[in-house]
Each structure stands twice: as structure tokens, then as C-alpha cells.
Design an enzyme around this catalytic site. Sequence first.
Site, short mmCIF file in Angstrom:
data_model
loop_
_atom_site.label_atom_id
_atom_site.label_comp_id
_atom_site.label_asym_id
_atom_site.label_seq_id
_atom_site.Cartn_x
_atom_site.Cartn_y
_atom_site.Cartn_z
N ARG A 198 0.82 -1.22 0.00
CA ARG A 198 0.00 0.00 0.00
C ARG A 198 0.85 1.27 0.00
O ARG A 198 0.36 2.35 -0.32
CB ARG A 198 -0.99 0.00 1.17
CG ARG A 198 -0.38 0.15 2.54
CD ARG A 198 -1.47 0.26 3.62
NE ARG A 198 -0.87 0.41 4.93
CZ ARG A 198 -0.47 -0.58 5.69
NH1 ARG A 198 -0.61 -1.83 5.27
NH2 ARG A 198 0.06 -0.37 6.88
N ARG B 91 3.14 6.10 29.82
CA ARG B 91 3.08 6.92 28.60
C ARG B 91 2.73 8.35 29.01
O ARG B 91 1.80 8.57 29.81
CB ARG B 91 2.01 6.37 27.65
CG ARG B 91 2.03 7.00 26.28
CD ARG B 91 3.22 6.56 25.46
NE ARG B 91 3.11 5.17 25.00
CZ ARG B 91 4.10 4.51 24.40
NH1 ARG B 91 5.28 5.10 24.22
NH2 ARG B 91 3.94 3.26 24.01
N HIS C 25 12.20 9.64 25.58
CA HIS C 25 11.84 8.84 26.75
C HIS C 25 12.70 9.26 27.94
O HIS C 25 13.90 9.48 27.79
CB HIS C 25 12.09 7.34 26.49
CG HIS C 25 11.09 6.70 25.57
ND1 HIS C 25 10.04 7.38 24.98
CD2 HIS C 25 10.99 5.41 25.13
CE1 HIS C 25 9.34 6.54 24.22
NE2 HIS C 25 9.91 5.34 24.31
N CYS D 190 13.03 0.50 23.16
CA CYS D 190 13.46 1.91 23.19
C CYS D 190 13.66 2.43 24.61
O CYS D 190 14.31 3.46 24.80
CB CYS D 190 12.45 2.78 22.45
SG CYS D 190 10.75 2.52 22.99
N GLY E 115 6.90 6.49 20.60
CA GLY E 115 7.21 5.08 20.79
C GLY E 115 6.08 4.18 20.33
O GLY E 115 6.28 2.98 20.09
#
Length: 344
Positions: free
Chosen positions: A39, A235, A242, A130, A161
Amino acid sequence: MGYKVAVVGATGNVGREMLGILAERSFPADEVIALASRRSLGSEVSYGDRTLKCKALEHYDFSDVDICLMSAGSAVSKEWSPKIAAAGAVVIDNSSCWRYDADVPLVVPEVNADAVVGFRKKGIIANPNCSTAPLVVVLKPLHDKARIKRVVVATYQSVSGAGKEAMDELFAQTKAVFTMGEIETKKFPKRIAFNLIPHIDVFMDDGFTREEWKMVVETKKILDPKIKVVATCVRVPVFIGHSEAVNIEFDEPISADEARECLRNAPGCVVIDKREPGGYVTPYECAGEDATYISRLREDPTVENGLVLWCVSDNLRKGAALNAVQIAECLINRKLIQAKRKAA
């Protein structure tokens, strides 16, 4: 003669970052191929001052590719990484698919570069999570100096992330707050704008999330299986970067000053630690940077031989794309691979 490098997942956040870092670091590539799903066929992505058109992964012949940087998720990696490796390319995978396989090295070059030789077993090297990568970069020099017993870490992880859709959701929700529009929640289980969500990845039977489990298992595999690790992953409404609040308990005495000096001399680490307003690094400042930044270093008076610190890093770079490119550089610098065209 340079190397032929394929980037799978080239249209995603990390794939785009990989292409940018390859160009920035003047990686010795004669040819770089951008690959994505059907796609995205024909989509354009930047590689330095050039524009690449994406080709379809499903139809690509990897027989003359030397290195494949894979950033297309676990399902794609599970299917394609063994096929690409069988064609003779070394796969450096950013997903969690291969990290826990005993025959696949999990590598952070500043920490365990010697492990890269293990790629010969399956032709695959795994990139860590990460949030794990910056943590072990900080822990390694301290562990070498005073032997770490236990680590307690709380993460403050940016929405990037979770991909581009997550960044779009934070932007849309923030805008909706100010315009009194409807706040739509799609990517996250709760509103992320002006909020914190103590839940990343799926919940496990013991109450921890898989993200928290990843940090524990990966730190042990990369650094030392004897270290006890516990994590809480959160989060936060930050686009990139981070952050981690880290509490470390050691076998041997180590002062904050000794730790500061140790980290100042460690690869991949930058210490910015002034005990004054603004004398520390935030995720905003680390975006676009390669280093892991360490601040707020102090002794923990509640345990014997304890330290507390704050660290931040760009999760799209050291937490993902930069680490993958550094692994590729490590393979070349150690002469573990040779360009196929040159070999021919």
C-alpha cells in the site's frame, strides 16, 4: 566498494529516522533501498538530500543486499527476517520478535558490542526496546565500577514510541482541548493529552505489562542475568524522548561524585547535572540528539550503596534507529561482513 542496505518499514517513524541517520553518519552504502508494504508502493522518503521511492517488500529480491534494517513490526519480522537472512543479508531487527531468542544477539554497541559475532547463527541481530537501550548505556559503566545488585526504574515514555498514529492522536486531542472539540481516543486506552497512562503494551498475568517485562528480560540479557530489575512504564504527553527515573543498588560503595565522573567518561553518555533550576535535561532538549543524558545524580540514603538518577534520550534515535545503524557499523568495523559485490 560500499554496501547495499535495505530499510524495511521505510515510511514509519523509525524507518525514516534510519534513512536520515544513514545519511548523517555517511554510512558506507553504495545503494540504499526503501521498502514498505504494497500500500506504500511509490511513496517517497528522504535519504539525505535525495528522495527514494518505496518498493514493495513482498516482491523484492534480497540476494545482493548486505544489510537489512528491519522496522516493520514483529509479525512482518517473524515472516521476513529468516527469508532475508537466508538470502545472505544480515538483518538488524527493531521489533521485539527476536530479542528473546537464545540464538539471536541483543546488542547495544556501547554495552555488549562483542555479542554481534553471534549473528552467524541465524543471520539476525536484535535491537532492544526503546526504553531498555538508554538504561543499559547508563548502567554499564556503573556496573563495571561497583557491581549492580538491583535496579528500580520508572519510565516516562513519549507517544512516538507507539508510532505516527499515536503522535497524531496527542496532537488532535491537545487541539480539541483548546478548541473545546470532541476528544477521540483510538490508539490509547485513555486520553493522552494533559494526562499520563501507566500502561504500555499488554497486561500479563502477574500484573506487569509486557513493556515492563521487556525491560527486565532485556537488561539481564544485555548486561548481566544476576541483576534484579523491576520497572513501571508510563506513557506521557510528550512527542519525542523517553525519560527514566532510576534507583540503583550496588554491591560496593560508590559516591554520586564517583558515578558522575564514571558516566562522563562513558561512551554514549552526557552528564548535565547542576543543582539549580534548569540544570538538568528534559526530553524536549534531547530530541534529535544521539546521546543518553544523565541528570539529578544523588546518593540514596535509604539503602546501603544506593544511587538515584534521571536520564533522557531520543527514543527514535538511540532507542531504535541510531542503535540499529551503530550495530551495522560495528559489523563493518570488525570486518565481520563483506560487501557481496566486492566479494564477487
